[in-house]
Structure formats: C-alpha cells, structure tokens
Write an enzyme that holds these catalytic residues in place. Structure first.
Site, PDB file in Angstrom:
ATOM      1  N   CYS A 109      -3.843   5.698  -3.733  1.00 57.28           N
ATOM      2  CA  CYS A 109      -4.506   6.048  -3.910  1.00 57.28           C
ATOM      3  C   CYS A 109      -5.111   7.688  -4.928  1.00 57.28           C
ATOM      4  CB  CYS A 109      -5.474   7.336  -2.230  1.00 57.28           C
ATOM      5  SG  CYS A 109      -3.283   8.112  -1.869  1.00 57.28           S
ATOM      6  N   ASP A 116       0.496  -1.122  -0.150  1.00 58.43           N
ATOM      7  CA  ASP A 116      -0.029   0.107   0.197  1.00 58.43           C
ATOM      8  C   ASP A 116       0.745   1.282   0.246  1.00 58.43           C
ATOM      9  OD1 ASP A 116      -2.884   1.904   0.581  1.00 58.43           O
ATOM     10  OD2 ASP A 116      -2.595   1.732   2.294  1.00 58.43           O
TER      11      ASP A 116
END
Length: 107
Positions: A96, A32
């Site tokens: 993101c 991530d």
C-alpha cells in the site's frame, strides 16, 4: 509492523531456509507485503491532522531504522514467494506504499 508479526515471519522464513524436500510449489504466488502505509490516504490524513500539517513525506511516517527493517522484511517476503513459485509461475508483489524503495527497488 508489530513485534509479534515480525517474530512469526522470522520463524516462517527460518523454516523455508531448510531443505526444499517435500516442499509444495505453486503456479501463482501473491506477496501482499507489510508496508509503511504512505500510500494510504486515510493514514496520511490521520497523520496530517495529528501533526497539524498539510503534507507528510515518507520519512515522517516511519523513522529510518523502522523503514530499513521494513524493507529487509519486504525483501525476505519476496524471496520466500519466489522460493514457493513453480518454474514458469506468476508472482504478484503488492504493497500500500507509493515509495519506490518499497516497490520497484524490491522487485
């Protein structure tokens, strides 16, 4: 990405660059990765309000040097993820960001 996070990541990557003896490998790894947040609607709205603009592109969210450093960090993170992955394992890479530079180009 703040200086403290970068320093911790550099230290961790140096440790991984050492011998693979005694390393633990995983069936599944999630990376991530830190990103420019250009895919975060809340961040974009905040920047738009702050700069009194309706549209903001990726270059307005980070400068070129910061973006280049970020991409290098993302590449190092995914390499570390693959180093920890067992043969035949699954790696998931997530950001993101909507930028292909931070997603498809890294993978």
């Amino acid at each position: 990405l703040n200086k403290s996070a970068r320093a911790r990541e550099k230290k961790r990557l140096k440790q991984l660059d050492g011998s693979s003896q005694g390393m633990t490998y995983f069936d599944k790894v999630l990376v991530d990765a830190e990103c420019s947040t250009d895919g975060s609607l809340k961040h974009i709205q905040h920047q738009a309000t702050k700069q009194a603009q309706k549209q903001i592109d990726n270059s307005q969210l980070t400068n070129a040097d910061e973006l280049n450093d970020l991409i290098q960090l993302q590449q190092a993170l995914i390499q570390s993820g693959f180093q920890l992955l067992k043969s035949g394992g699954v790696l998931v890479y997530s950001t993101c960001s909507l930028s292909s530079d931070q997603n498809e180009s890294i993978v």
